[in-house]
Design a protein around this motif. Sequence first.
Motif, PDB file in Angstrom:
ATOM      1  N   TRP A 113      43.427  31.740  47.376  1.00 35.34           N
ATOM      2  CA  TRP A 113      42.805  31.372  45.969  1.00 35.34           C
ATOM      3  C   TRP A 113      41.652  30.596  45.902  1.00 35.34           C
ATOM      4  O   TRP A 113      40.660  30.769  45.302  1.00 35.34           O
ATOM      5  N   LYS A 156      33.442  32.821  43.549  1.00 35.01           N
ATOM      6  CA  LYS A 156      33.010  32.885  42.163  1.00 35.01           C
ATOM      7  C   LYS A 156      31.983  31.826  41.775  1.00 35.01           C
ATOM      8  O   LYS A 156      30.955  32.240  41.260  1.00 35.01           O
ATOM      9  N   LYS A 157      32.307  30.603  42.128  1.00 32.53           N
ATOM     10  CA  LYS A 157      31.408  29.567  41.808  1.00 32.53           C
ATOM     11  C   LYS A 157      30.240  29.769  42.558  1.00 32.53           C
ATOM     12  O   LYS A 157      29.056  29.668  41.777  1.00 32.53           O
ATOM     13  N   ARG A 193      37.936  31.501  44.620  1.00 39.89           N
ATOM     14  CA  ARG A 193      37.696  30.673  43.550  1.00 39.89           C
ATOM     15  C   ARG A 193      36.020  30.141  43.856  1.00 39.89           C
ATOM     16  O   ARG A 193      35.067  30.112  43.042  1.00 39.89           O
TER      17      ARG A 193
END
Lengths: 259, 317
Positions: free
Chosen positions: B308, B315-316, B312
């Motif tokens: 996860w 994406k950032k 994450r």
Amino acid sequence: MAKSIDVSDLDIYYGDFLAVQGVTMSIKARAVTALIGPSGCGKSTFLRSLNRMHEVIPGARAEGKVMVDGQDLYDADVDPVAVRREIGMVFQRPNPFPTMSIYENVLAGKRLNATRLKKSDADDLVEKSLRGANLWSEVKDRLGKPGMGLSGGQQQRLCIARAIAVEPQVLLMDEPCSALDPISTAAIEDLIHELKSDYTIVIVTHNMQQAARVSDDTGFFNLKATGEPGHLVEFNPTKKMFTNPDNEATESYISGRFG
Amino acid sequence: MSIADPETEIPPPLGTTSKAGDAVFRGLATASASVILLALAGVAAFLLAQGLPALDGTGAQAYGFDNIWVYVGPLLFGTLLAATIALVFAAPLSLGVALVISHYAPRRVAKGLGWAIDLLAAIPSVIYGLWGIEFLAKQLVPVYMWLEAHLSFIPLFAGPVPTSGRTMMTAGLVLAVMALPIITAICREIFAQTPVMHQEAALALGATRWEMIRLAVFPYGRSGIVSAVLLGLGRALGETMAVALVLSPSIVVSFNLISAEGGDSSSTIAANIALNFGNASGSKIDTLIFTGLVLFVITFAVNFLGRWIAARGVKKG
């Protein structure tokens, strides 16, 4: 602040391969010097040798002299890291640090000097640098936002702000507008005109009009022949270069007959 | 004429000849994917079906403890403690090794070092266990002695030190060596992918190599580093043989890292199952399977967390 650079008889190697041979030129302080020439002729390599950035590639080295303020950059006891703090660089593609805010990007170089910056001093430096890069009015309300959120042209000006925040002697620009649209390009060119009063600027460009617009002196690089090292064909004031060059090859390159 | 005339040689319409092959391949791929999901579901169902009845087990079924949690708790504690020790040592070391490979060593040295690290991952865990008992534990005894003599006021180093050197600390260090290759391999890949333009940006500002790594490499790889460490943690949590060989089984909660006397050292779930399963029968098997369920849930959670965080970060960035 600004210093002149005297290059004499500089040979640049990648391993055993001689990339650029025998360059001698005097780069004036508080002036813009443009380097033009066909792709692969060594002008970017030469530019990078002025702050020893080419040494990032394993096996790269240079022989000859690059004198800045009486000091040879290639002396055995000169630390390349110190050289790069004095001679800043802006790259072809805008490269702000992706995880940092606009504010932190501007301060990144200053923070390397490990001196603790007071908040008010840091604020002042950020404003001064962003004003110096003609970006302040566009970003002053979102300094905490990521630098990657800006447009390409704004990112490039952010990179210029980051480079001038460490108050270098010289600013090297490696095709700073080649990834930008005409409007952003015009903004950067205006900026170069303004920066000239404080810094010595050397710019590599593929755009002949740009060289003619922004520079005081121009150097034309070319390969002697395919597979041979690149060399400096002609170095003259830009006006003379674009109206009455000494060398026939320069004239045919500038008038678009080859390259 | 070497070039075919496009009008006389009409190529077959795309896909007609390979239609059967397509169907077969798609079937195989789908089947493989389903088998994996089924296997996971099967393991979970088995653990639940066999383990849950032990929830209200007491007395003999819970190995003489009042209820199952009193039995599982110390094991869970030991598992987490051993894994924590492993990570405390393995994570910084792995980052260092990965950086040497990606940014410091000359290319040839880096390649050799990379192979050596990959080889570490290929060593069977029972070998690590034997190495832990026969070599590492004995070498560490003087270190433990020193810790006991000078730092015994910290509960971690209370002692007494067993002459065998087979302690929680030894088990943790063996696990650290086992987690090292995973963390190193992932970090190395991530560091090597740092965009050159960000590294050049830092260097052109006058950054030293270490400053460049802090400015460009670490921020770029942050989420990757976290997920690498969590995957290493997953390995340390589930590792059985090495710990089973090093530690004697006992059901106590003890922060004492350098002792084993009188059952004064925690054990781990995986090692406890391996050591007791052979002698277990009837409802005791359920109890051991329940401890396995606990481990399954923890490991699953850690891996899930790792992925996860990695997702994450993507994406950032």
